[in-house]
Design a protein around this motif. Structure first.
Motif, PDB file in Angstrom:
ATOM      1  N   THR A  67      40.354  33.502  39.784  1.00  0.00           N
ATOM      2  CA  THR A  67      41.170  33.775  40.966  1.00  0.00           C
ATOM      3  C   THR A  67      40.335  33.640  42.236  1.00  0.00           C
ATOM      4  OG1 THR A  67      42.639  35.220  39.716  1.00  0.00           O
ATOM      5  CG2 THR A  67      42.616  35.514  42.105  1.00  0.00           C
ATOM      6  N   VAL A  68      39.109  34.146  42.218  1.00  0.00           N
ATOM      7  CA  VAL A  68      38.232  34.060  43.382  1.00  0.00           C
ATOM      8  C   VAL A  68      37.900  32.603  43.686  1.00  0.00           C
ATOM      9  CG1 VAL A  68      35.920  34.610  44.254  1.00  0.00           C
ATOM     10  CG2 VAL A  68      37.278  36.391  43.136  1.00  0.00           C
ATOM     11  N   ILE A  69      37.516  31.837  42.654  1.00  0.00           N
ATOM     12  CA  ILE A  69      37.183  30.420  42.855  1.00  0.00           C
ATOM     13  C   ILE A  69      38.407  29.653  43.361  1.00  0.00           C
ATOM     14  CG2 ILE A  69      36.510  28.278  41.692  1.00  0.00           C
ATOM     15  CD1 ILE A  69      34.725  30.019  39.857  1.00  0.00           C
ATOM     16  N   THR A  70      39.571  29.922  42.773  1.00  0.00           N
ATOM     17  CA  THR A  70      40.799  29.243  43.174  1.00  0.00           C
ATOM     18  C   THR A  70      41.156  29.580  44.623  1.00  0.00           C
ATOM     19  OG1 THR A  70      41.579  29.260  40.887  1.00  0.00           O
ATOM     20  CG2 THR A  70      43.238  28.899  42.595  1.00  0.00           C
ATOM     21  N   GLU A  71      40.952  30.832  45.034  1.00  0.00           N
ATOM     22  CA  GLU A  71      41.216  31.224  46.419  1.00  0.00           C
ATOM     23  C   GLU A  71      40.373  30.384  47.383  1.00  0.00           C
ATOM     24  OE1 GLU A  71      40.599  35.089  49.309  1.00  0.00           O
ATOM     25  OE2 GLU A  71      41.174  35.460  47.225  1.00  0.00           O
ATOM     26  N   VAL A  72      39.105  30.170  47.042  1.00  0.00           N
ATOM     27  CA  VAL A  72      38.221  29.361  47.897  1.00  0.00           C
ATOM     28  C   VAL A  72      38.697  27.910  47.922  1.00  0.00           C
ATOM     29  CG1 VAL A  72      35.865  28.521  48.264  1.00  0.00           C
ATOM     30  CG2 VAL A  72      36.245  30.876  47.482  1.00  0.00           C
TER      31      VAL A  72
END
Length: 104
Positions: A67-72
């Motif tokens: 989720t964090v990587i996708t947000e970036v």
């Protein structure tokens, strides 16, 4: 919404490298606390799959990392540079761990 596993487990991760597979997926080499992992994911989608032979990551933790990587990725609409993604990860994890410091 990102669950609380990263906060509760005091996990920190950074991206060590990003490569591209033939199937248009990205391979992220990440450092999670003191271990290295390899994850495959589609650009902009929360579909991470662990590729290495380490013990399987907890499903909630893997989802949070993805989720964090996708947000970036979605924020920048492209494959981010290592410097950019690691700066963004630091900001996102800071926001998750210190909700009292975030404006409402």
């Amino acid at each position: 919404m990102i669950p609380l596993s990263i906060n509760n487990q005091t996990c920190f991760f950074s991206v060590k490298h990003i490569t591209k597979e033939l199937s248009a997926k990205l391979i992220y080499g990440i450092r999670l606390n003191t271990s290295d992992y390899f994850l495959s994911k589609s650009l902009g989608l929360n579909d991470c799959e662990q590729l290495d032979s380490n013990p399987q990551l907890d499903a909630n933790l893997l989802d949070e990392i993805c989720t964090v990587i996708t947000e970036v990725e979605n924020k920048h609409k492209k494959r981010p540079s290592l410097e950019l993604i690691n700066n963004e990860i630091f900001k996102i994890l800071g926001r998750i761990r210190n909700p009292a410091l975030n404006p409402v």
